[in-house]
Design an enzyme around this catalytic site. Sequence first.
Site, PDB file in Angstrom:
ATOM      1  N   CYS A   1       0.694  -1.341   0.158  1.00  0.00           N
ATOM      2  CA  CYS A   1      -0.003   0.041  -0.099  1.00  0.00           C
ATOM      3  C   CYS A   1       0.901   1.203   0.035  1.00  0.00           C
ATOM      4  CB  CYS A   1      -0.988   0.061   1.143  1.00  0.00           C
ATOM      5  SG  CYS A   1      -2.290  -1.363   1.128  1.00  0.00           S
TER       6      CYS A   1
HETATM    7  N1  NAD Z   1      -3.232  -5.449   1.436  1.00  0.00           N
HETATM    8  C1  NAD Z   1      -3.579  -4.522   2.231  1.00  0.00           C
HETATM    9  O1  NAD Z   1      -2.995  -4.574   3.345  1.00  0.00           O
HETATM   10  C2  NAD Z   1      -4.553  -3.519   1.878  1.00  0.00           C
HETATM   11  C3  NAD Z   1      -5.025  -2.626   2.997  1.00  0.00           C
HETATM   12  C4  NAD Z   1      -5.901  -1.753   2.688  1.00  0.00           C
HETATM   13  C5  NAD Z   1      -6.337  -1.585   1.215  1.00  0.00           C
HETATM   14  N2  NAD Z   1      -5.881  -2.425   0.434  1.00  0.00           N
HETATM   15  C6  NAD Z   1      -6.235  -2.256  -1.016  1.00  0.00           C
HETATM   16  O2  NAD Z   1      -7.033  -3.149  -1.390  1.00  0.00           O
HETATM   17  C7  NAD Z   1      -7.051  -3.827  -2.621  1.00  0.00           C
HETATM   18  C8  NAD Z   1      -6.570  -5.280  -2.905  1.00  0.00           C
HETATM   19  O3  NAD Z   1      -5.484  -5.279  -2.123  1.00  0.00           O
HETATM   20  P1  NAD Z   1      -5.155  -7.006  -1.671  1.00  0.00           P
HETATM   21  O4  NAD Z   1      -3.756  -6.697  -1.122  1.00  0.00           O
HETATM   22  O5  NAD Z   1      -6.119  -7.552  -1.139  1.00  0.00           O
HETATM   23  O6  NAD Z   1      -4.801  -7.385  -3.118  1.00  0.00           O
HETATM   24  P2  NAD Z   1      -4.278  -9.007  -3.819  1.00  0.00           P
HETATM   25  O7  NAD Z   1      -3.503  -8.878  -4.876  1.00  0.00           O
HETATM   26  O8  NAD Z   1      -3.738  -9.763  -2.424  1.00  0.00           O
HETATM   27  O9  NAD Z   1      -5.670  -9.775  -4.112  1.00  0.00           O
HETATM   28  C9  NAD Z   1      -6.491  -9.303  -5.213  1.00  0.00           C
HETATM   29  C10 NAD Z   1      -7.203 -10.702  -5.663  1.00  0.00           C
HETATM   30  O10 NAD Z   1      -8.167 -10.176  -6.766  1.00  0.00           O
HETATM   31  C11 NAD Z   1      -8.302 -11.408  -7.654  1.00  0.00           C
HETATM   32  N3  NAD Z   1      -9.092 -10.778  -8.911  1.00  0.00           N
HETATM   33  C12 NAD Z   1      -8.349 -10.168  -9.886  1.00  0.00           C
HETATM   34  N4  NAD Z   1      -9.073  -9.591 -10.693  1.00  0.00           N
HETATM   35  C13 NAD Z   1     -10.220 -10.350 -10.237  1.00  0.00           C
HETATM   36  C14 NAD Z   1     -11.431 -10.494 -11.130  1.00  0.00           C
HETATM   37  N5  NAD Z   1     -11.786  -9.847 -12.329  1.00  0.00           N
HETATM   38  N6  NAD Z   1     -12.600 -11.004 -10.350  1.00  0.00           N
HETATM   39  C15 NAD Z   1     -12.245 -11.715  -9.466  1.00  0.00           C
HETATM   40  N7  NAD Z   1     -11.052 -11.719  -8.758  1.00  0.00           N
HETATM   41  C16 NAD Z   1      -9.964 -10.955  -9.281  1.00  0.00           C
HETATM   42  C17 NAD Z   1      -6.871 -11.911  -7.816  1.00  0.00           C
HETATM   43  O11 NAD Z   1      -6.894 -13.151  -8.131  1.00  0.00           O
HETATM   44  C18 NAD Z   1      -6.349 -11.846  -6.264  1.00  0.00           C
HETATM   45  O12 NAD Z   1      -6.716 -12.753  -5.560  1.00  0.00           O
HETATM   46  C19 NAD Z   1      -5.866  -2.842  -3.201  1.00  0.00           C
HETATM   47  O13 NAD Z   1      -6.506  -1.692  -3.953  1.00  0.00           O
HETATM   48  C20 NAD Z   1      -5.055  -2.487  -2.160  1.00  0.00           C
HETATM   49  O14 NAD Z   1      -4.408  -1.287  -2.259  1.00  0.00           O
HETATM   50  C21 NAD Z   1      -5.007  -3.224   0.542  1.00  0.00           C
END
Ligand code: NAD
Length: 431
Positions: free
Chosen positions: A265
Amino acid sequence: MRISVIGTGYVGLVSGVGFASVGHDVLCVDIDEEKVEMINRGEPPIYEKGLEELLGVLVTSGKLKATTDTARAVVKTDITFICVGTPSGEDGGQDLSYIEKAAEDVAEALAKKDDYHVVCVKSTVKPGTTDGLVLRALESSGKKVGDDFGLAMNPEFLREGIALKDFMEPDRVVIGALDKRSMEILAEVYKEFPAPKVYTDLRTAEMIKYVSNALLATKISFANEVSRICEETGIDVYDVMGGVGLDHRINRDFLNAGCGFGGSCFPKDVKALVKYAHELGMSSHLLDAVLEVNEEQPVHVIDMLERNMGSLEDKKVTVLGLAFKGGTDDIRETRALPMVKELVKRGSEVVGYDPEAMKNFSFVVDYIDYAGDLEEALEGADACIIQNDWQEFKELTSDDFAVMKNKIVLDGRRLLDPSKLDGVTYLGVGL
Ligand SMILES: NC(=O)c1ccc[n+]([C@@H]2O[C@H](COP(=O)([O-])OP(=O)(O)OC[C@H]3O[C@@H](n4cnc5c(N)ncnc54)[C@H](O)[C@@H]3O)[C@@H](O)[C@H]2O)c1
């Protein structure tokens, strides 16, 4: 309520589990079949404390299921949270292609649905994305926003490592909505969460998330810059920040000097805010400096080691902690990567160790050795650098370091009390 969650990464899976644990029926969607199968067996595809136990209970009771079929998930639920990744694009801006694809998938399902459905973006997106790109994709269904479907933005603030706790007990829940009905439905979803609710519009909700992360990253880079000044003066930056942080206007949190910030992030969100400012014709002097200090800090840590032990060539250096922080297997933007690269560049033989992140790190770095446990990692080392804050690193004692060849410990997170370490040359960031 019946909730679908698109994307079962750190945010999506933890949100799904959190919503199901307060009584909602949750259908998780991912394009990755393996992840979906694992979830349906009650096995989380990511490491997060407490997740496996809770997921197992929820899958067994039928409160949480997973599928690869977005259309089915949307049709069978009242609200869909989009939680897919928003990584940095090549120009530092956001790659919104996953968001766009997810919104298009939802639109296909909306076209087949008769009752009102709320679509809520939970991913971190730049202001104007939800009522721009996402709304355009959803309207391709032929349905009308406000009448046939609602649109909301609900940023997530969880921290990996303590994600479940953060999700269940957030400092605040931010709910941005385009229409009143969506706002009410989101309020219902979060009814069981005691946190204060911030009700606002879509763009403000999007901006709150960016500004929160940018300010936290700024505090870290500020602490790191001050720590470099302290190192030259014999003042301990941790004592300084202890005094500074008692001022309630400042607050002690995130003023720890260390190896810099990483993770999925902070780096990408600060870069995206910089890009957003530039798109608007604005400058970003402060945020540029935040990123610059962060890039310098891992190299500064290696310089510190070299200053104290001489050339690093042919020295065996152990890096303890490969994930971007303790408590997770996530290696995205981990400061361990530039540190390892710098050590290799200076001719060191590097040994890496992390309780959970070695597999992920070894996919990216196949040119260092990995140790099976802490003892093996430290055995015969000329120096060790503590890069992240796993509990087991906090518990290290002189006995553990006794197996090293030269007992030089560079504590990059200031986890240890040097007064309790006998026979160890202790170096601490900001000390
Ligand atoms: N990781 C953190 O600590 C955190 C905290 C707050 C906010 N965020 C935000 O949340 C969002 C997600 O982050 P994350 O770390 O969970 O991402 P991640 O990469 O761990 O997970 C994303 C998931 O989405 C899936 N995906 C992609 N396209 C898809 C589709 N069309 N249909 C279904 N599934 C699909 C991928 O296969 C993956 O499993 C980002 O915008 C990030 O900035 C993350």
